[in-house]
Write an enzyme that holds these catalytic residues in place. Structure first.
Site, mmCIF file in Angstrom:
data_model
loop_
_atom_site.group_PDB
_atom_site.id
_atom_site.type_symbol
_atom_site.label_atom_id
_atom_site.label_comp_id
_atom_site.label_asym_id
_atom_site.label_seq_id
_atom_site.Cartn_x
_atom_site.Cartn_y
_atom_site.Cartn_z
ATOM 1 C CB CYS A 24 51.183 20.558 50.908
ATOM 2 S SG CYS A 24 52.505 20.424 49.697
ATOM 3 C CG HIS A 54 52.203 23.427 53.683
ATOM 4 N ND1 HIS A 54 53.075 22.377 53.913
ATOM 5 C CD2 HIS A 54 52.318 23.735 52.361
ATOM 6 C CE1 HIS A 54 53.682 22.071 52.776
ATOM 7 N NE2 HIS A 54 53.253 22.874 51.828
ATOM 8 C CG ASN A 102 56.718 22.143 50.573
ATOM 9 O OD1 ASN A 102 56.219 21.266 51.276
ATOM 10 N ND2 ASN A 102 56.057 22.780 49.623
HETATM 11 N N1 COA Z 1 67.626 30.861 41.980
HETATM 12 C C1 COA Z 1 67.749 32.032 41.335
HETATM 13 N N2 COA Z 1 66.795 32.531 40.533
HETATM 14 C C2 COA Z 1 65.666 31.829 40.393
HETATM 15 C C3 COA Z 1 65.469 30.589 41.042
HETATM 16 C C4 COA Z 1 66.514 30.108 41.853
HETATM 17 N N3 COA Z 1 66.419 28.951 42.528
HETATM 18 N N4 COA Z 1 64.251 30.128 40.715
HETATM 19 C C5 COA Z 1 63.696 31.030 39.891
HETATM 20 N N5 COA Z 1 64.562 32.045 39.688
HETATM 21 C C6 COA Z 1 64.380 33.233 38.853
HETATM 22 C C7 COA Z 1 63.345 33.023 37.768
HETATM 23 O O1 COA Z 1 63.904 32.369 36.658
HETATM 24 C C8 COA Z 1 62.960 34.441 37.461
HETATM 25 O O2 COA Z 1 63.950 35.011 36.622
HETATM 26 P P1 COA Z 1 63.541 35.995 35.428
HETATM 27 O O3 COA Z 1 62.874 37.149 36.104
HETATM 28 O O4 COA Z 1 64.844 36.309 34.808
HETATM 29 O O5 COA Z 1 62.603 35.185 34.580
HETATM 30 C C9 COA Z 1 63.057 35.144 38.822
HETATM 31 O O6 COA Z 1 63.876 34.292 39.644
HETATM 32 C C10 COA Z 1 61.722 35.322 39.484
HETATM 33 O O7 COA Z 1 61.017 34.100 39.354
HETATM 34 P P2 COA Z 1 59.574 33.915 39.963
HETATM 35 O O8 COA Z 1 59.114 32.522 39.695
HETATM 36 O O9 COA Z 1 58.689 35.053 39.556
HETATM 37 O O10 COA Z 1 59.942 34.069 41.495
HETATM 38 P P3 COA Z 1 58.994 34.141 42.730
HETATM 39 O O11 COA Z 1 59.286 35.362 43.495
HETATM 40 O O12 COA Z 1 57.575 33.848 42.383
HETATM 41 O O13 COA Z 1 59.523 32.916 43.606
HETATM 42 C C11 COA Z 1 58.902 30.664 44.102
HETATM 43 C C12 COA Z 1 59.475 31.616 43.063
HETATM 44 C C13 COA Z 1 58.814 29.279 43.505
HETATM 45 C C14 COA Z 1 59.837 30.647 45.300
HETATM 46 C C15 COA Z 1 57.513 31.175 44.540
HETATM 47 O O14 COA Z 1 56.723 31.446 43.406
HETATM 48 C C16 COA Z 1 56.780 30.160 45.367
HETATM 49 O O15 COA Z 1 57.175 29.858 46.486
HETATM 50 N N6 COA Z 1 55.665 29.642 44.860
HETATM 51 C C17 COA Z 1 54.912 28.633 45.563
HETATM 52 C C18 COA Z 1 55.602 27.310 45.372
HETATM 53 C C19 COA Z 1 55.069 26.289 46.299
HETATM 54 O O16 COA Z 1 54.890 26.554 47.443
HETATM 55 N N7 COA Z 1 54.843 25.089 45.794
HETATM 56 C C20 COA Z 1 54.390 24.015 46.588
HETATM 57 C C21 COA Z 1 53.007 24.284 47.034
HETATM 58 S S1 COA Z 1 52.631 23.319 48.407
#
Ligand code: COA
Length: 361
Positions: A111, A249, A279
């Site tokens: 990215c 980004h 993204n």
């Molecule tokens: N829909 C509904 N629930 C979802 C889900 C979806 N698409 N994806 C995850 N969940 C759930 C998880 O299973 C978890 O459930 P649990 O509490 O029962 O275990 C809950 O939501 C919270 O998950 P978590 O991973 O802690 O959520 P978060 O607030 O961290 O958000 C991301 C998840 C991926 C959106 C966030 O961590 C993120 O954006 N990270 C960076 C990712 C990124 O940018 N990657 C590329 C880098 S360039």
């Protein structure tokens, strides 16, 4: 001093849309969850290869710069989901463009690839090696997305953005930059099996999909982008009040908001379009820059901060001073061929490979 400025810009977003409501029909998710946790409403699914998106974006950027493909002497293609490793995606793009005068190479910093590319392209011009650099960020991330995995399939999309860099004697262009990598934690985001590591043999489909430790990435993205952008602003001899626009980004609006807070810039000076495209990795910043120009968000002489974070774990920030011209010199009539399949029909190949999303079983 010989400098480099962006003289052309363009984007190519494939027309097939995958909305949050479509995803609700595939996996256990909701539009509300995706919107509040990421800011994404929809993303694009490409019916063509990353190289074809790149070629159209490149032709549009060249037209905006008033240049032709024959002028290009360096073609830099930032991608982590390109057509192939050998030949490079840049080689394929060169073939599409017929840019026979250009040296061409892929640049994979995930990215952060576009920010790396601006620094590399600028320095190739400053060093006198090149005069017309076409820098393209292009991705076809849906190809490596497992639509049985709700934690990743809601995030990524396809698209391409491009800029043309040319020499200038004006004190504009790159004022400062900071590029970095922390390979010690590279494993927290990636496609386990997309290269030669390991023994030849049958591939587990799951190993061919993007996997990540989302919350850990989130934490690192916020600190790394905010801090590196702040260092780049300081290195440019500017203060935060001097920054007219931040083009980050686009990975998650919560990451963008937290980065802006850490940097100390209010949201009116931050460009966000993640709701439309998700993204798109190396493509997010050139696409966002193109839209910022189209929307009149860039004025002559503006100080712009580009900041990115991604697989590697890579990061990059650059402070860039815009020149005089904010209007394109020309327009290209380059278009993608129209899609012959619906979005769901395009995704069928993913379902066949990775498995059916739970709601379709
Ligand atoms: N829909 C509904 N629930 C979802 C889900 C979806 N698409 N994806 C995850 N969940 C759930 C998880 O299973 C978890 O459930 P649990 O509490 O029962 O275990 C809950 O939501 C919270 O998950 P978590 O991973 O802690 O959520 P978060 O607030 O961290 O958000 C991301 C998840 C991926 C959106 C966030 O961590 C993120 O954006 N990270 C960076 C990712 C990124 O940018 N990657 C590329 C880098 S360039």
């Amino acid at each position: 001093m010989r400098n480099a400025e962006i003289t052309g810009w363009g984007k190519c977003m494939p027309p097939n849309v995958l909305t949050n409501h479509d995803l609700e029909q595939l996996v256990d998710t909701t539009d509300e969850w995706i919107t509040t946790r990421t800011g994404i409403k929809e993303r694009r699914i490409s019916h063509v290869e990353a190289s074809e998106l790149a070629a159209v974006a490149g032709l549009r950027a060249l037209a905006a710069a008033g240049k032709t493909v024959n002028d290009v002497d360096l073609l830099l293609v930032a991608t982590c989901s390109g057509d192939s490793i050998i030949p490079s995606t840049a080689s394929v793009v060169q073939r599409h463009l017929k840019a026979w005068n250009a040296a061409a190479l892929d640049l994979n910093a995930a990215c952060s690839g576009f920010v790396y590319g601006v620094v590399v392209g600028t320095n190739m011009i400053r060093g006198g090696t090149n005069n017309t650099v076409l820098l393209i960020g292009t991705e076809k991330l849906h190809f490596v997305t497992d639509f049985t995995d709700r934690t990743t399939c809601v995030l990524f999309g396809d698209g391409a953005g491009a800029v043309v860099l040319e020499p200038t004697d004006e004190p504009i262009g790159l004022l400062s930059s900071e590029l970095g990598m922390d390979g010690s934690v590279g494993h927290i985001l990636g496609v386990p099996r997309d290269g030669t590591a390991g023994d030849p043999g049958p591939i587990d489909p799951r190993a061919s999909a993007i996997g990540m430790e989302g919350p850990e990435l989130f934490r690192r993205a916020v600190t790394t982008m905010g801090d590196s952008a702040a260092r780049a602003v300081k290195d440019a001899g500017l203060s935060l009040e001097d920054i007219d626009l931040v083009i980050p980004h686009q990975a998650n609006t919560r990451i963008i908001d937290a980065t802006a807070r850490r940097l100390g810039v209010d949201e009116s000076r931050v460009f966000v379009n993640i709701h439309s495209y998700g993204n798109t990795s190396a493509a997010t910043i050139p696409v966002a820059l193109t839209e910022a120009l189209e929307q009149g968000r860039v004025d002559p002489g503006d100080n712009i901060v580009f900041t990115a974070f991604g697989g590697g774990l890579s990061w990059g920030s650059a402070v860039y001073r815009w020149g005089e011209r904010v209007e394109p010199l020309g327009e290209s009539d380059a278009e993608l061929p129209p899609p012959d399949r619906t979005t769901m029909e395009l995704l069928q190949a993913n379902f066949d490979f990775f498995g059916l999303p739970e709601k379709l079983t």
